[in-house]
Structures are given as structure tokens and as C-alpha cells.
Design a protein around this motif. Structure first.
Motif, PDB file in Angstrom:
ATOM      1  N   PRO A 142      -1.392   0.375   5.543  1.00  0.00           N
ATOM      2  CA  PRO A 142      -0.888   1.749   5.568  1.00  0.00           C
ATOM      3  C   PRO A 142      -1.397   2.516   6.787  1.00  0.00           C
ATOM      4  CG  PRO A 142      -1.685   1.178   3.386  1.00  0.00           C
ATOM      5  CD  PRO A 142      -2.121   0.074   4.300  1.00  0.00           C
ATOM      6  N   TRP A 147      -4.385  -0.471  -5.568  1.00  0.00           N
ATOM      7  CA  TRP A 147      -3.800   0.872  -5.563  1.00  0.00           C
ATOM      8  C   TRP A 147      -4.846   1.955  -5.794  1.00  0.00           C
ATOM      9  CZ3 TRP A 147       0.636   0.448  -3.422  1.00  0.00           C
ATOM     10  CH2 TRP A 147       1.368  -0.732  -3.590  1.00  0.00           C
ATOM     11  N   TRP A 205       1.371   6.234  -7.430  1.00  0.00           N
ATOM     12  CA  TRP A 205       0.580   6.642  -6.263  1.00  0.00           C
ATOM     13  C   TRP A 205       1.357   6.562  -4.956  1.00  0.00           C
ATOM     14  CZ3 TRP A 205      -2.802   8.666  -9.079  1.00  0.00           C
ATOM     15  CH2 TRP A 205      -3.177   8.059 -10.284  1.00  0.00           C
ATOM     16  N   ASP A 206       2.677   6.375  -5.012  1.00  0.00           N
ATOM     17  CA  ASP A 206       3.434   6.197  -3.761  1.00  0.00           C
ATOM     18  C   ASP A 206       3.996   7.503  -3.208  1.00  0.00           C
ATOM     19  OD1 ASP A 206       5.533   6.756  -5.453  1.00  0.00           O
ATOM     20  OD2 ASP A 206       6.476   4.779  -5.275  1.00  0.00           O
ATOM     21  N   HIS A 207       3.665   8.635  -3.840  1.00  0.00           N
ATOM     22  CA  HIS A 207       4.101   9.968  -3.403  1.00  0.00           C
ATOM     23  C   HIS A 207       5.610  10.150  -3.525  1.00  0.00           C
ATOM     24  CE1 HIS A 207       0.438   9.830  -0.397  1.00  0.00           C
ATOM     25  NE2 HIS A 207       0.098   9.602  -1.650  1.00  0.00           N
ATOM     26  N   LYS A 208       6.302   9.230  -4.184  1.00  0.00           N
ATOM     27  CA  LYS A 208       7.758   9.307  -4.319  1.00  0.00           C
ATOM     28  C   LYS A 208       8.201   9.519  -5.756  1.00  0.00           C
ATOM     29  CE  LYS A 208       8.369   6.143  -0.409  1.00  0.00           C
ATOM     30  NZ  LYS A 208       8.840   4.797   0.019  1.00  0.00           N
ATOM     31  N   SER A 225       1.790   0.950  -9.330  1.00  0.00           N
ATOM     32  CA  SER A 225       1.827   1.373  -7.927  1.00  0.00           C
ATOM     33  C   SER A 225       2.673   2.622  -7.719  1.00  0.00           C
ATOM     34  CB  SER A 225       2.371   0.238  -7.052  1.00  0.00           C
ATOM     35  OG  SER A 225       3.703  -0.088  -7.416  1.00  0.00           O
ATOM     36  N   GLU A 226       3.710   2.806  -8.547  1.00  0.00           N
ATOM     37  CA  GLU A 226       4.604   3.944  -8.347  1.00  0.00           C
ATOM     38  C   GLU A 226       3.961   5.273  -8.733  1.00  0.00           C
ATOM     39  OE1 GLU A 226       8.972   1.797  -8.742  1.00  0.00           O
ATOM     40  OE2 GLU A 226       8.157   2.873 -10.475  1.00  0.00           O
TER      41      GLU A 226
END
Length: 506
Positions: free
Chosen positions: A324, A351, A266-269, A263-264
Motif C-alpha cells: 500500500p 488487515w 477496512w478498505d475505506h469503501k 478486509s472490507e
């Protein structure tokens, strides 16, 4: 890319007929009166760096454009997506890719032109760099970077169009009529030469201001991929093993490691994370708008806007549920039911794909159907409203895209090893274990199936189908014709005053 924001130093050396060294209406923008043309440029290290930025710039078109964005075009042509949009005429270049009515007259010509502009900028740099008074170590690095970039541009060109010209120096207008194609083997030989020459002179690691530039690891991964596509599997396995490290799932000598949580990615972070090998950075600072977009003043991820659901709106129940807060998009690339069904039992589904029909039926949100609507939408790069920073929200999303990431190189190495043996099994297991899936016996079929699920929507699927000989079967429902559609047609405009000939079947 964050070597600097794409056009803080902007050189637009165009390509006459997408092939010459510079075009009459694209000039270097500088402060003060007038302009500096290419022949008067490259006088010092600062200008060499600006030239390097220009050489990198065309990478941004991968997701920073509309119908001519390779990410959108390739996904549209695959079995995982339809073109979508508002109707059958919306972004026609994507529609003809999706239904295989693509021809020399309707393929977006900028796909070809943008790549050759990238090649031309690299060629100019390689001619100019030896004579520029500057730090020797930087000159060596810049030379390596533009060779790696030229290899990247040619790799996409030969995979998309197959029969292409090989141009290694800036062309004059008088040389344009002499341009002709070469056998694809010559293109691959040059790509391999450029990468092998570049790799030793590239840095092992990048510091924060340099992220988005070529490193040794990125160029090595690209070389391994090139070898695999050129059916040099033993060589591919050697190069990819350098990238992947001795222990699949561990940290390689380049510092690469699979992210613990899918998931990380694709989280933009988590930009430029431990799994990212080569990544394109987009900016929300350009304030691009329709008035300047076609001129090239865009720096954002435009594909993210196009792929958003049309008229998406959460209900109160959806807000409480924590759906979201996606932007209102333009509805391109609805996911085929075949891909959705393949991913539904998989932890990566949530995701990768949003089940809009199910959420709407549950009363959690509403949306408007796209053309060829399936109810499934791609969300790896999906913007939310808090991502809107610029004056114009449509063209300025700072959402990066991966070109190569470690899960990709794991699966490529497993394939290069023939899909057998303990090493191939460990590589496949590591990709599956990251998302909590149990091992399956390694085989070429298992690797191909894993690539589809792991890398869905990232621009690899069409290439994979063509290179593995599966395209005619998997894409028959879209109208794919064997011995024709394995390469796209060269745009009609490129035949003007050259010796080039069209690809077979067009």
C-alpha cells in the motif's frame, strides 16, 4: 457523522470548567452581523436541528484529535500498543497513559471536557425542545437521539473516570460550586433510563443522509453493552440478542449481518456497512489547518495521521509487490510484540498489523523508527496517499471509525450468556468462521481471546482488561497499579471552585 458534516451548522456551547451550560467565548456562528447566543436560539425546527448537530459533534473527538482523542489515549494505555511518536515527550498525554505516570496534572484535560460539553449540549436540547414549534414526530425523534447521546457520553465518562458528577440540566455559574460526584451506580441508572426511554422513539433504519445518527439498533446495542459493564448479564443477553438476531451469522431484524470479508471493514469503501451498528463519520472537506485546529474546525480523522508510519516509502520492489502507498505518518501507537505474536497465525493479521521490519529487511520499503519501535504498525485506519483530498493532508482524512459493530455484539452476548451453551458457541463460531477459522470450545477465556484479536486497535481493549479484572496482570509491564489505575485521574482544572475530590491513588 453525516447527519450533516460536523460543523456546517456549528454550535459550540462550551462548558465553564467543563460543566456549565455555556461559556463566554463559544457562540453560535451565523451569517450576517454579530452572533446569536444560546438564550436567543432554538426558535424553530431549523435551529433545533442545528442544536442536534451540536449535540452529536463531540462524538468526532473519538479519533478527531491528538493526545485527547479517546481512541489514541485508550490504545496507548492498553497492552496492545505503546504511545510511540518521535520521542518520549511527543504528545505527552499519550506517553503518560502508556507508561502509567498519568496524574491529575498531565492527563489531557480535553478528554473530560469534551465529553461534558457533549452532555451539556444534550441537556440544553432536552430543556429547549418541548417549547420549539416544530413537527411533533421530529421533536420526539430529536429528544430520543439526545437522550441516547447523553447516555453514550456518560458511559465513556464513568468508564474512564468512575467518580463523576451527574448533571442533567444546564448549570448556571452560581451552581458550579455545588457540583460534586455521585456513586457510579447512579450514573449507570441514568444511562439505562435514558436509553430505555430513547429506544422506542428511534427509527429502525436510517436513510443515506441520516447515517451516523442513532437508530433503535445502535441504542439497543449500547444498552446491552451498558448492562454487561454493569454486571447485569441476563439483561445484557436479552438486548444483545435483539441486535444479533435469531441465527448467528444471519441477518437480524435490524438488518445487521457480518461482512463476508473482514478486509472490507477496512478498505475505506464500505462505510456504514451491514456490520456497522454505530459509526463515526469523518470528512475531508473542512480544510482544517494548524491555525484553526484547536478552535474546533477539524472534521477529519486526525488519529489516522498520527498512527501512520514515520517516513514510510516504498521501493520499486515494494511497488511491484503491491505494498500500500501509505502516507508519511507520525509514528504513534506501534504495536506490542505480544499482540503481533498473538495475531500472526490469524488471518486478521494482514488487515490489522503491518510488519514494517520484515518488509524493510526484504527491501520493499523504508521507514523511520518511532519511540518504542517494535516494527509492527496498526493499519485498520491507515490512510494512503490517494486519501489526501484537502489542502492540508494532515488533519482531514475521511476515514470513519466504528464505535460498535456486529462482531463486538456477538462476543458480548456470548459473554453475557456465561460463555456456555449452544447459542454462545454459535456466536463465537460465527466470528471465527467469517475469517476461515475452525471452531474452538466456547468459554469466557476463549471469548476474551477472540475479542482481542477481532477488535484489536478499536478502543475496546483497555476497558475489557479493567472490567474483567485482568488489567493488573496484563498491564504490569507498563506500570499499572492495582486499585488505582482502573480509573484515570480527574484533570486538576476541574477542582477549581467545585466540591469534587480526586480518584483514589492520585
Amino acid at each position: 457523522m453525516k447527519l450533516i458534516s460536523f460543523k456546517q451548522s456549528f454550535i459550540a456551547f462550551g462548558v465553564l470548567l467543563a460543566l456549565a451550560s455555556c461559556d463566554t467565548d463559544e457562540k453560535l456562528e451565523v451569517k450576517g452581523d454579530g452572533v446569536i447566543l444560546e438564550e436567543n436560539f432554538y426558535r424553530n425546527e431549523t435551529e433545533a436541528y442545528a442544536g442536534l448537530v451540536a449535540a452529536y459533534d463531540k462524538l468526532g473527538k473519538y479519533a478527531g484529535a491528538m493526545e485527547n482523542a479517546p481512541l489514541l489515549f485508550l490504545n496507548s494505555a492498553s497492552d496492545d500498543f505503546y504511545a510511540g511518536g518521535g520521542n518520549s515527550g511527543d504528545q505527552p498525554g499519550l506517553q503518560v497513559a502508556s507508561n502509567y505516570t498519568v496524574s491529575e496534572a498531565n492527563i489531557p484535560p480535553a478528554i473530560w471536557a469534551d465529553y461534558y460539553k457533549g452532555v451539556a449540549r444534550c441537556n440544553i436540547m432536552l430543556v429547549k425542545l418541548p417549547g420549539i414549534p416544530m413537527d411533533g414526530a421530529k421533536k420526539t425523534r430529536f429528544t430520543a437521539e439526545v437522550k441516547a447521546l447523553r447516555a453514550y457520553y456518560y458511559f465513556d465518562l464513568v468508564r474512564l473516570f468512575r467518580n463523576i458528577p451527574l448533571i442533567l440540566t444546564p448549570l448556571t455559574k452560581d451552581e458550579i460550586p455545588l457540583v460534586s460526584q455521585v456513586d457510579p451506580s447512579a450514573i449507570y441508572a441514568q444511562i439505562e433510563k435514558d436509553l430505555n426511554e430513547a429506544i422506542p422513539d428511534l427509527p429502525m433504519t436510517l436513510t443515506a443522509p441520516e447515517l451516523g445518527r442513532f437508530s433503535q439498533g445502535a441504542a439497543t446495542a449500547l444498552l446491552g453493552k451498558v448492562y454487561l459493564y454493569n454486571n447485569k448479564k441476563a439483561e445484557a443477553a436479552v438486548e444483545l440478542a435483539k441486535v444479533n438476531g435469531a441465527t448467528p451469522g444471519g441477518t437480524s431484524s435490524y438488518g445487521y449481518k457480518l461482512m463476508d470479508n473482514f478486509s472490507e471493514l477496512w478498505d475505506h469503501k464500505h462505510e456504514f456497512n451491514s456490520e456497522s451498528i454505530f459509526e463515526i463519520s469523518y470528512s475531508d472537506k473542512s480544510n482544517a489547518d494548524w491555525g484553526n485546529f484547536e478552535r474546533g474546525d477539524d472534521e477529519g480523522n486526525v488519529a489516522a495521521q498520527l498512527m501512520g508510519m514515520r517516513d514510510y516509502s516504498r521501493t520499486d520492489a515494494g511497488k511491484l509487490l503491491g505494498l500500500p502507498d501509505y502516507i508519511n505518518g507520525w509514528g504513534f501507537l506501534p504495536v506490542t510484540t505480544d499482540l503481533a505474536d498473538a495475531l500472526k497465525p490469524d488471518p486478521r493479521f494482514e488487515w490489522t498489523i503491518f510488519d514494517a521490519n520484515a518488509q524493510q529487511a526484504a527491501g520493499n520499503m523504508t521507514f523511520t523508527d518511532s519511540y518504542k519501535e517494535t516494527g509492527y504498525h496498526f493499519i485498520k485506519y491507515a490512510p494512503v496517499n490517494e486519501d489526501i483530498k484537502a489542502a492540508n493532508p494532515f488533519l482531514n482524512f475521511a476515514i470513519n471509525t466504528y464505535i460498535i459493530r456486529l462482531a463486538d455484539t456477538y462476543l458480548m452476548e456470548a459473554e453475557a450468556l456465561g460463555g456456555t451453551g449452544a447459542r454462545a458457541q454459535a456466536l463465537l463460531d460465527a466470528v471465527r468462521a467469517r475469517v476461515g477459522l475452525t471452531p474452538v470450545p466456547v468459554s469466557i477465556a476463549a471469548i476474551y481471546a477472540e475479542r482481542r484479536l477481532e477488535l484489536a486497535g478499536e478502543g475496546h481493549r483497555w476497558y475489557d482488561l479493567v472490567r474483567t479484572g485482568e488489567a493488573a496482570t496484563k498491564l504490569a509491564f507498563k506500570g499499572f497499579t492495582a486499585n488505582k489505575n482502573e480509573a484515570f485521574p480527574i484533570p486538576y482544572s476541574e477542582f477549581n471552585n467545585t466540591k469534587m475530590v480526586q480518584n483514589t491513588g492520585y
